[in-house]
Design an enzyme around this catalytic site. Structure first.
Site, PDB file in Angstrom:
ATOM      1  N   CYS A  34     111.256  42.633 -11.126  1.00 41.79           N
ATOM      2  CA  CYS A  34     110.654  43.486 -12.147  1.00 41.79           C
ATOM      3  C   CYS A  34     110.493  42.662 -13.417  1.00 41.79           C
ATOM      4  O   CYS A  34     111.268  41.735 -13.670  1.00 41.79           O
ATOM      5  CB  CYS A  34     111.514  44.721 -12.396  1.00 41.79           C
ATOM      6  SG  CYS A  34     113.243  44.327 -12.559  1.00 41.79           S
ATOM      7  N   GLY A  49     112.155  42.475   5.911  1.00 43.89           N
ATOM      8  CA  GLY A  49     110.732  42.155   5.907  1.00 43.89           C
ATOM      9  C   GLY A  49     110.177  42.317   7.316  1.00 43.89           C
ATOM     10  O   GLY A  49     110.372  41.456   8.169  1.00 43.89           O
ATOM     11  N   GLY A  50     109.557  43.467   7.559  1.00 43.83           N
ATOM     12  CA  GLY A  50     108.884  43.675   8.838  1.00 43.83           C
ATOM     13  C   GLY A  50     109.782  43.952  10.018  1.00 43.83           C
ATOM     14  O   GLY A  50     109.321  43.878  11.160  1.00 43.83           O
ATOM     15  N   THR A  94     109.546  49.609   5.819  1.00 45.21           N
ATOM     16  CA  THR A  94     108.287  50.287   6.157  1.00 45.21           C
ATOM     17  C   THR A  94     108.333  51.055   7.475  1.00 45.21           C
ATOM     18  O   THR A  94     107.749  52.133   7.586  1.00 45.21           O
ATOM     19  CB  THR A  94     107.169  49.216   6.202  1.00 45.21           C
ATOM     20  OG1 THR A  94     107.110  48.605   4.908  1.00 45.21           O
ATOM     21  CG2 THR A  94     105.820  49.795   6.535  1.00 45.21           C
TER      22      THR A  94
HETATM   23  C1  LIG Z   1     107.147  52.444  -0.445  1.00 38.82           C
HETATM   24  C2  LIG Z   1     108.105  51.320  -0.735  1.00 38.82           C
HETATM   25  C3  LIG Z   1     108.950  51.417  -1.815  1.00 38.82           C
HETATM   26  C4  LIG Z   1     109.842  50.378  -2.092  1.00 38.82           C
HETATM   27  N1  LIG Z   1     110.686  50.493  -3.146  1.00 38.82           N
HETATM   28  C5  LIG Z   1     111.597  49.509  -3.390  1.00 38.82           C
HETATM   29  C6  LIG Z   1     112.535  49.634  -4.443  1.00 38.82           C
HETATM   30  O1  LIG Z   1     112.600  50.640  -5.152  1.00 38.82           O
HETATM   31  N2  LIG Z   1     113.388  48.596  -4.646  1.00 38.82           N
HETATM   32  C7  LIG Z   1     113.394  47.468  -3.861  1.00 38.82           C
HETATM   33  O2  LIG Z   1     114.205  46.566  -4.091  1.00 38.82           O
HETATM   34  N3  LIG Z   1     112.524  47.341  -2.835  1.00 38.82           N
HETATM   35  C8  LIG Z   1     111.640  48.329  -2.602  1.00 38.82           C
HETATM   36  N4  LIG Z   1     110.771  48.198  -1.552  1.00 38.82           N
HETATM   37  C9  LIG Z   1     110.808  46.974  -0.730  1.00 38.82           C
HETATM   38  C10 LIG Z   1     111.640  47.172   0.520  1.00 38.82           C
HETATM   39  O3  LIG Z   1     112.981  47.488   0.214  1.00 38.82           O
HETATM   40  C11 LIG Z   1     111.600  45.897   1.401  1.00 38.82           C
HETATM   41  O4  LIG Z   1     112.163  44.805   0.696  1.00 38.82           O
HETATM   42  C12 LIG Z   1     110.184  45.529   1.788  1.00 38.82           C
HETATM   43  O5  LIG Z   1     109.391  46.669   2.031  1.00 38.82           O
HETATM   44  C13 LIG Z   1     110.152  44.630   3.022  1.00 38.82           C
HETATM   45  O6  LIG Z   1     110.711  45.284   4.140  1.00 38.82           O
HETATM   46  P1  LIG Z   1     109.817  46.059   5.244  1.00 38.82           P
HETATM   47  O7  LIG Z   1     108.734  45.112   5.655  1.00 38.82           O
HETATM   48  O8  LIG Z   1     110.774  46.402   6.332  1.00 38.82           O
HETATM   49  O9  LIG Z   1     109.265  47.256   4.559  1.00 38.82           O
HETATM   50  C14 LIG Z   1     109.874  49.228  -1.256  1.00 38.82           C
HETATM   51  C15 LIG Z   1     109.022  49.155  -0.153  1.00 38.82           C
HETATM   52  C16 LIG Z   1     108.148  50.176   0.127  1.00 38.82           C
HETATM   53  C17 LIG Z   1     107.248  50.054   1.325  1.00 38.82           C
END
Ligand SMILES: Cc1cc2nc3c(=O)[nH]c(=O)nc-3n(C[C@H](O)[C@H](O)[C@H](O)COP(=O)(O)O)c2cc1C
Length: 329
Positions: A140, A252-253, A275
């Site tokens: 951030c 991640g994924g 996700t």
């Molecule tokens: C809709 C959404 C909201 C997210 N909000 C946050 C958040 O508030 N804080 C954070 O550290 N990561 C946030 N992320 C990131 C996820 O925690 C994660 O690091 C990222 O999506 C990769 O993992 P994935 O591919 O399994 O989704 C968010 C991801 C998504 C898709």
């Protein structure tokens, strides 16, 4: 068939270490509709997971970015939620008491606009029942310098040190893949006292509506997540594993047990599912079941047997604790 010991202590040796029943967690921002578990069906089985990471929470409530905030394509999702959350007072008052009654540990993710915000958040959380650890979201912008905390070794390290000063809970720092050298940031954060690292947050991306010739997201850009992010996250875990000694949580994924196993082999001690939870609220539970089956078939008796085995020399490649000053790296 002998039972597999999937439990882990994170990190080993910490007086208030997280005791996880298994290595599968829900990633921040993806726990129910609001990131705090809202609207989840009773079948979601999240209490059987290793941990839940709640939505990133800030000092004051945040409305987030303009709509639309989500888009998706083949193998990816884009979000520009903009850390919308009700603020720390509301979360500690309305959510934490419930977390204290759960079997699953809840990790609270925090973010701020300046390093002092992170310190203040950590102080406010200290001693609150229901919060088992802090995940520091450094993805951030720092309003005092413009740059994201995660993009500067010094800023990320400063935030880590300030949080550590104010808490007795384990401090997990979540890094961004939007950097030239994630290893350098990981080392700086470890030197500043991080107890564990989460790798990675979303990757910057965008998508354009060809009919309107405008970016789809209200904020124009957003964060890429889902299967497309997996190779990037895996490479980050693999590289960082060889450079730090603290445990790594891979994210991640992760959509299947195979994905989770790859992260463990790369060096992650645990994984987070993000996700995939939106497509199926039971996805994290399914990942855990698949992973358990895979480990059983490989005759693995304890989780630690697979952590880091993708490295030429899994144990030896990890260097002794850093003694080189951060400035010389
Ligand atoms: C809709 C959404 C909201 C997210 N909000 C946050 C958040 O508030 N804080 C954070 O550290 N990561 C946030 N992320 C990131 C996820 O925690 C994660 O690091 C990222 O999506 C990769 O993992 P994935 O591919 O399994 O989704 C968010 C991801 C998504 C898709």
């Amino acid at each position: 068939m002998p039972a597999i010991d999937l439990s882990l202590t994170l990190p080993e040796g910490h007086p208030r270490a997280l005791q996880l029943h298994n290595p599968v967690m829900i990633a921040s921002g993806t726990f129910g509709a609001d990131g705090y578990g809202d609207g989840l069906p009773p079948t979601a089985n999240f209490q059987g997971l290793g941990a839940v990471v709640a939505k990133t929470t800030t000092l004051l409530p945040r409305a987030g970015n303009p709509q639309p905030r989500m888009a998706q394509g083949w193998g990816w999702m884009l979000n520009s939620i903009g850390l919308a959350n009700p603020g720390i007072d509301a979360v500690l008052r309305d959510k934490a008491p419930q977390w204290a009654t759960w079997r699953v540990p809840v990790v609270l993710s925090i973010a701020g606009e300046r390093a002092s915000d992170f310190a203040q958040l950590a102080s406010m959380i200290e001693g609150v029942p229901g919060v088992a650890a802090i995940e520091v979201n450094v993805s951030c912008p720092n309003i005092e310098g413009g740059l994201e905390f995660a993009q500067s070794r010094d800023l990320a390290a400063e935030v880590t040190a300030r949080v550590k000063e104010r808490t007795t809970l384990p401090v997990i720092v979540k890094l961004s893949p939007n950097v030239t050298d994630i290893v350098a940031v990981a080392r700086a954060v470890e030197d500043a006292g991080a107890d564990a690292l989460t790798l990675v947050n979303t990757l910057i991306g965008m998508t354009i509506d060809q009919d309107t010739a405008r970016p789809v997201l209200g904020a124009k850009r957003g964060g890429v997540s889902g299967p497309a992010l997996k190779p990037v996250a895996l490479a980050a875990v693999f590289r960082v594993y060889e450079a730090v000694r603290v445990p790594i949580i891979g994210v991640g994924g992760v959509t299947t047990g195979e994905d989770a196993l790859e992260f463990l082999m790369a060096g992650a001690t645990a994984v987070q599912v993000g996700t995939a939870n939106f497509a199926d609220p039971q996805a994290s539970w399914q990942v855990l079941r698949d992973l358990t089956g895979l480990l059983r078939r490989r005759r693995v008796a304890a989780l630690c047997e697979c952590v880091g085995i993708a490295h030429d020399s899994p144990a030896k490649t990890r260097p002794a604790p850093a003694t080189i000053p951060a400035t010389l790296r």
